[in-house]
Enzyme design. Structure first.
Site, PDB file in Angstrom:
ATOM      1  CE1 TYR A   1      -3.302  -2.838   0.401  1.00 46.09           C
ATOM      2  CE2 TYR A   1      -2.700  -3.013   2.715  1.00 46.09           C
ATOM      3  CZ  TYR A   1      -3.392  -3.487   1.627  1.00 46.09           C
ATOM      4  OH  TYR A   1      -4.188  -4.596   1.759  1.00 46.09           O
TER       5      TYR A   1
ATOM      6  CE  LYS B   1     -20.740  -0.674   5.151  1.00 42.75           C
ATOM      7  NZ  LYS B   1     -20.618  -2.013   5.783  1.00 42.75           N
TER       8      LYS B   1
ATOM      9  NE  ARG C   1     -15.911  -8.351   4.900  1.00 45.53           N
ATOM     10  CZ  ARG C   1     -17.071  -7.795   5.214  1.00 45.53           C
ATOM     11  NH1 ARG C   1     -17.231  -7.229   6.383  1.00 45.53           N
ATOM     12  NH2 ARG C   1     -18.084  -7.803   4.353  1.00 45.53           N
TER      13      ARG C   1
END
Length: 327
Positions: A58, A97, A166
């Site tokens: 990243y 979000k 997750r």
């Protein structure tokens, strides 16, 4: 900002694919790069969407000069770290979000955005859904009279997912509330504002993952009943009731393409089709802000994100939902 707006995709998963599909629908958008810690995933994504640049980290994408804005679609636990890294490198950010896991995280992210002078917005796409925008206008204009009751839910079955997923792994900020409960909370906040009182209850797995939560928001003259869950499907037809009539937002209400209005004995249907996967209006708002040098969207501002984070934080406090990494 003039010309094409160059996007970098962080976390090439399912949501990022839908987002990239909608980016391709917008002429002024260019998907310039993708980054993942799994090179194979990034390469597959790049081939699928004809993305010219692939990064194995990243950080490498953030420090490159080939993107203007990054879309962060990683698990919740990485949102704060990656948003801050991107903004410190001078990149604008649209982060899925929830923007942060806690109000403190959101405050820190917003503070960095203001320090660096870059655009930041939480990717709560339902805010830009044409149906919800129309419902908001009618509620604000008292088309239903004074609103007295709101109901919204979001639930699906996820207990068959792996415990390292997750959704079920507390180390990745698991549970229904942050993943989908944010939508009912958003709708009540969007239409009625910040409640004066909150009551919440939840059930948990043995590993501490919250798997269903019921919430009551009390306003001076109205109540909102909200629910999120991972233990089974819910209808997902939102209802707003007032002194003159009712609105039923068609399932699934958070991405609805229409609603039913009931006034006295009359019933009328309204259709508001969405383009693509539903991200187009959100992307257009981001582009509008960047073109006009706005660092904060008026439609979904930093203040709005902070308000939502505080509401979710209070709910988590009441139900006792904490993650292993929280001290």
């Amino acid at each position: 900002m003039k010309g094409k707006i160059r996007w970098g995709i962080i976390g090439p998963g399912k949501i990022a694919r839908k987002f990239a599909e909608d980016l391709k629908r917008i002429k002024e958008a260019e998907v310039s790069a993708v980054a993942s810690r799994n090179r194979e995933r990034a390469v597959i994504f790049a081939e699928e969407f004809d993305v010219p640049h692939v990064f194995e980290s990243y950080e490498a994408l953030f420090t490159s000069n080939i993107v203007d804005i990054v879309y962060i679609a990683t698990p919740h636990t990485f949102h704060k770290e990656l948003s801050i890294q991107a903004m410190r490198a001078g990149k604008h950010v649209l982060c899925e979000k929830p923007l942060g896991i806690s109000p403190e995280e959101v405050e820190e992210i917003v503070e960095v955005a203001q320090q660096e002078g870059v655009f930041l917005m939480e990717g709560l796409w339902s805010r830009f859904n044409p149906t919800l925008k129309k419902v908001k206008a009618w509620v604000s204009g008292e088309k239903l009279g004074k609103v007295s009751y709101l109901h919204a839910d979001f639930s699906f079955y996820a207990l068959d997912k792996g415990m390292d997923s997750r959704l079920l792994n507390p180390g990745l900020a698991s549970g229904s509330l942050l993943d989908v409960g944010i939508y009912p909370v958003f709708l009540s906040y969007f239409l009625l504002g910040v409640p004066e009182k909150i009551h919440a209850y939840a059930n948990f797995l043995e590993n501490g993952t919250e798997i269903q939560t019921s919430i009551l928001f009390k306003y001076p003259n109205s109540l909102a009943i909200l629910y999120s869950g991972l233990v089974g499907e819910s209808k997902m037809e939102a209802e707003i009731s007032g002194t003159k009539g009712q609105i039923f937002i068609h399932p699934r209400w958070h991405e609805s393409q229409g609603f039913t209005l009931k006034l006295d004995d009359s019933i009328e249907e309204f259709q508001h089709p969405i383009l693509g996967n539903g991200f187009v209006p959100e992307i257009e708002e981001v582009h509008n802000c960047l073109k006009n040098s706005k660092l904060n969207s008026e439609l979904w501002s930093h203040t709005h994100s902070l308000d939502i984070a505080k509401l979710l934080g209070e709910i988590r406090s009441q139900i006792g939902a904490r993650f292993p990494f929280e001290t």
